[in-house]
Design a protein around this motif. Structure first.
Motif, PDB file in Angstrom:
ATOM      1  N   PHE A 139       0.571  -1.746   0.024  1.00 31.38           N
ATOM      2  CA  PHE A 139       0.098   0.201  -0.303  1.00 31.38           C
ATOM      3  C   PHE A 139       0.821   1.375   0.043  1.00 31.38           C
ATOM      4  N   GLY A 140       2.152   1.078  -0.172  1.00 26.00           N
ATOM      5  CA  GLY A 140       3.076   1.993  -0.116  1.00 26.00           C
ATOM      6  C   GLY A 140       3.957   2.794   1.083  1.00 26.00           C
ATOM      7  N   ILE A 141       5.264   3.174   0.889  1.00 27.71           N
ATOM      8  CA  ILE A 141       6.019   3.357   1.846  1.00 27.71           C
ATOM      9  C   ILE A 141       5.946   3.953   2.893  1.00 27.71           C
ATOM     10  N   GLN A 142       4.701   5.633   2.957  1.00 24.79           N
ATOM     11  CA  GLN A 142       4.479   6.687   3.789  1.00 24.79           C
ATOM     12  C   GLN A 142       3.381   5.307   4.608  1.00 24.79           C
ATOM     13  N   PHE A 143       3.074   4.379   4.171  1.00 19.86           N
ATOM     14  CA  PHE A 143       1.638   4.501   5.274  1.00 19.86           C
ATOM     15  C   PHE A 143       2.649   3.085   5.918  1.00 19.86           C
ATOM     16  N   SER A 144       3.819   2.140   5.227  1.00 18.41           N
ATOM     17  CA  SER A 144       4.593   1.913   6.134  1.00 18.41           C
ATOM     18  C   SER A 144       5.296   2.531   6.987  1.00 18.41           C
ATOM     19  N   GLY A 145       5.784   3.476   6.389  1.00 21.12           N
ATOM     20  CA  GLY A 145       7.222   3.787   7.853  1.00 21.12           C
ATOM     21  C   GLY A 145       5.410   4.528   8.691  1.00 21.12           C
ATOM     22  N   TRP A 146       4.020   4.948   9.082  1.00 18.63           N
ATOM     23  CA  TRP A 146       3.694   5.096   9.673  1.00 18.63           C
ATOM     24  C   TRP A 146       3.077   3.157  11.065  1.00 18.63           C
ATOM     25  N   ALA A 147       2.578   2.508  10.060  1.00 23.00           N
ATOM     26  CA  ALA A 147       2.498   1.291  10.860  1.00 23.00           C
ATOM     27  C   ALA A 147       4.127   1.031  11.701  1.00 23.00           C
ATOM     28  N   ALA A 148       5.521   1.050  10.671  1.00 22.06           N
ATOM     29  CA  ALA A 148       6.327   0.866  11.690  1.00 22.06           C
ATOM     30  C   ALA A 148       6.777   1.299  12.537  1.00 22.06           C
ATOM     31  N   THR A 149       6.071   2.899  12.285  1.00 24.09           N
ATOM     32  CA  THR A 149       6.637   3.533  13.820  1.00 24.09           C
ATOM     33  C   THR A 149       5.062   3.724  14.442  1.00 24.09           C
ATOM     34  N   ALA A 150       4.696   2.746  15.064  1.00 24.68           N
ATOM     35  CA  ALA A 150       3.582   2.657  15.772  1.00 24.68           C
ATOM     36  C   ALA A 150       3.641   1.529  16.422  1.00 24.68           C
ATOM     37  N   VAL A 151       4.049   0.593  15.983  1.00 26.74           N
ATOM     38  CA  VAL A 151       4.518  -0.589  16.308  1.00 26.74           C
ATOM     39  C   VAL A 151       5.802  -0.343  17.204  1.00 26.74           C
ATOM     40  N   VAL A 152       6.869   0.403  16.854  1.00 27.90           N
ATOM     41  CA  VAL A 152       8.433   0.307  17.261  1.00 27.90           C
ATOM     42  C   VAL A 152       7.690   1.050  18.678  1.00 27.90           C
ATOM     43  N   VAL A 153       6.836   1.498  19.152  1.00 30.49           N
ATOM     44  CA  VAL A 153       6.377   2.829  19.516  1.00 30.49           C
ATOM     45  C   VAL A 153       5.730   1.855  21.016  1.00 30.49           C
ATOM     46  N   ALA A 154       4.886   1.081  20.671  1.00 33.32           N
ATOM     47  CA  ALA A 154       4.654  -0.299  21.710  1.00 33.32           C
ATOM     48  C   ALA A 154       4.845  -1.532  21.713  1.00 33.32           C
ATOM     49  N   ILE A 155       6.571  -2.196  20.722  1.00 31.79           N
ATOM     50  CA  ILE A 155       6.686  -2.800  21.255  1.00 31.79           C
ATOM     51  C   ILE A 155       8.249  -2.484  22.297  1.00 31.79           C
ATOM     52  N   SER A 156       8.541  -0.734  22.390  1.00 33.27           N
ATOM     53  CA  SER A 156       9.383  -0.188  23.441  1.00 33.27           C
ATOM     54  C   SER A 156       7.965   0.074  24.641  1.00 33.27           C
ATOM     55  N   GLY A 157       7.493   0.418  25.013  1.00 30.66           N
ATOM     56  CA  GLY A 157       6.731   0.297  26.128  1.00 30.66           C
ATOM     57  C   GLY A 157       6.485  -1.093  26.804  1.00 30.66           C
ATOM     58  N   LEU A 158       6.205  -2.541  26.152  1.00 26.74           N
ATOM     59  CA  LEU A 158       6.537  -3.186  26.497  1.00 26.74           C
ATOM     60  C   LEU A 158       7.825  -4.041  26.747  1.00 26.74           C
ATOM     61  N   LEU A 159       8.450  -3.738  25.880  1.00 26.98           N
ATOM     62  CA  LEU A 159       9.833  -4.285  26.832  1.00 26.98           C
ATOM     63  C   LEU A 159      10.101  -3.757  27.780  1.00 26.98           C
ATOM     64  N   LEU A 160      10.136  -2.281  27.942  1.00 27.56           N
ATOM     65  CA  LEU A 160      10.161  -1.709  29.097  1.00 27.56           C
ATOM     66  C   LEU A 160       9.325  -2.397  30.567  1.00 27.56           C
ATOM     67  N   ILE A 161       8.608  -2.836  30.322  1.00 26.12           N
ATOM     68  CA  ILE A 161       7.476  -3.491  31.256  1.00 26.12           C
ATOM     69  C   ILE A 161       8.687  -4.854  32.347  1.00 26.12           C
ATOM     70  N   ALA A 162       8.843  -6.054  30.636  1.00 25.65           N
ATOM     71  CA  ALA A 162       9.613  -6.806  30.954  1.00 25.65           C
ATOM     72  C   ALA A 162      11.080  -6.622  31.607  1.00 25.65           C
ATOM     73  N   VAL A 163      11.503  -5.302  31.221  1.00 25.69           N
ATOM     74  CA  VAL A 163      12.884  -5.481  31.841  1.00 25.69           C
ATOM     75  C   VAL A 163      12.246  -4.773  33.750  1.00 25.69           C
ATOM     76  N   LEU A 164      11.568  -3.599  33.636  1.00 28.90           N
ATOM     77  CA  LEU A 164      11.000  -2.979  35.109  1.00 28.90           C
ATOM     78  C   LEU A 164      10.426  -4.517  35.900  1.00 28.90           C
TER      79      LEU A 164
END
Length: 422
Positions: A139-164
């Motif tokens: 569907f295009g690189i801009q949509f792909s970039g938005w999706a990747a950014t959203a995924v990264v934000v969610a991953i970072s938050g959940l990994l911090l929960i794991a560490v804490l």
């Protein structure tokens, strides 16, 4: 006229780079490296985190110097000639078609462990993850970039929960003895960790699609290095400090970390992290790989059939369709022959190390300035040292390089200019 669309900012670039680098390795490699080297595995993680800085900076400088979707293949072509570009392109064919299914299997395996699925169910879910990544990229690189950014934000938050959640269980006694197996396993861990630190090169494949590559590519890489380094070191440290790597033999140490405090809820969080991380990895791998194949076909190094963009989406849609076959073969081999994840990781990791070595040598030859060449030389030395510990997996890059050398290279003037590709 159909060309790649310039729509990426540093935010989407950082999101896609982090998604590519912060891959499925974080799910299994903290456990695998600790089982291999003991507490000294933290040295391997620290070394690779520090060494990622010169490599990431070098890739950023190359992407600005030569903003071309071909990435390392274009740099090699410019530095060493058409034959080198052809060889690099063929080498890449041994990476993503294997690495993406392997990443999907890791994520699906975490979910399968939670739900007590059969191996066939895990493979089916992995296929679904791959299909989703292909569709979103279509569907295009801009949509792909938005999706990747959203995924990264969610991953970072959940990994911090794991560490804490694991911090209260960290003990200094877990780091003694520090070198139970000597220094050689630490070196083997460094080679293995290439799987967790590849992805910086993807910024080169996307460089044609940045609005302002000179400004935004360095910003994207700076943010990516900081986020990836902090998260990797945090997870690996608590994995060793809690001795989570002793608690499960199949490498799912992250589920142990989160489960220490959160129990069943932790298992669900782990499954969500696994799916997001593996999706993010595949998402970026497929985006970069598709641009590479498109660029190589544009120059005539691969079949001209792939030198075509969707007239509306401006994506290499034919490459996405072509990836279905190797994905099916890899997943089928796991289902029929029970191919191990360790095997699937080792082979493309060896190819990636060779590709990074070529990229650093090309940078040393192309980039102006003493500091840029020094960073490139350092990255080349790191990659060369990692090759010592690759073992039998080195057969794959040697075979692919020989194939690339043997195949006939078209004359340069036959290359298709981007503005003529419809």
């Amino acid at each position: 006229m159909t060309t790649l669309r310039r729509v990426l900012t540093w935010r989407e670039g950082a999101g896609m780079t982090i998604a590519g680098v912060l891959g499925s390795g974080i799910l299994i490699l903290p456990t695998l490296t600790a089982q291999l080297a003991g507490p000294a595995a933290i040295i391997a993680w620290l070394v690779m985190t520090l060494m990622a800085i010169p490599m990431a900076k070098t890739f950023g400088k190359l992407a600005i110097y030569r903003p071309d979707a071909g990435g390392i293949a274009s740099y090699a072509r410019l530095a060493f000639g058409p034959k080198a570009g052809k060889i690099v392109g063929i080498l890449y064919l041994g990476t993503v078609p294997v690495a993406a299914p392997a990443a999907a299997l890791i994520g699906a395996g975490y979910l399968g462990a939670l739900c007590h699925w059969s191996p066939a169910d895990v493979v089916f879910v992995a296929a679904g993850l791959l299909a989703t990544a292909l569709l979103v990229n279509y569907f295009g690189i801009q949509f792909s970039g938005w999706a990747a950014t959203a995924v990264v934000v969610a991953i970072s938050g959940l990994l911090l929960i794991a560490v804490l959640s694991a911090l209260p269980h960290v003990s200094a006694r877990a780091f003694v003895p520090f070198l139970p197996h000597g220094w050689w396993p630490v070196g083997e861990s460094v080679a293995l960790l290439y799987w967790a630190f590849v992805g910086w090169e993807m910024i080169g494949h996307l460089s044609e699609e940045f609005i302002n590559p000179v400004r935004d590519i360095p910003r994207a890489l700076m943010v990516a290095v900081a986020v990836v380094g902090i998260l990797y070191l945090a997870v690996s440290s608590v994995s060793i400090g809690t001795m989570a790597y002793h608690m499960q033999s199949h490498g799912a140490g992250l589920s142990v970390l989160i489960g220490m405090e959160l129990g069943r809820v932790g298992a669900i969080i782990t499954a969500v992290i696994a799916l997001l991380i593996t999706y993010g990895t595949m998402h970026t791998y497929i985006a970069g790989f598709s641009r590479l194949v498109y660029a190589q076909a544009r120059t005539g190094d691969l079949p001209r059939f792939f030198a075509h963009l969707h007239p509306i989406r401006r994506t290499p849609a034919r490459v996405f369709a072509a990836l279905l076959l190797p994905d099916a073969v890899v997943l089928g081999s796991v289902l029929v022959f029970h191919t191990s994840l360790a095997q699937l990781i080792a082979w493309p990791s060896a190819v990636f190390i060779v590709l990074y070595l070529v990229a650093m040598l090309a940078a040393w030859r192309l980039l102006p300035g003493f500091s840029a060449r020094l960073l490139a030389l350092l990255g080349a030395l790191i990659s060369a040292l990692a090759l010592i510990f690759v073992g039998w997996a080195m057969i794959l890059p040697i075979a692919l390089a020989f194939l690339g050398w043997w195949l006939k290279v078209p004359r340069v003037e036959k290359a298709i200019p981007p503005e003529e590709i419809a």
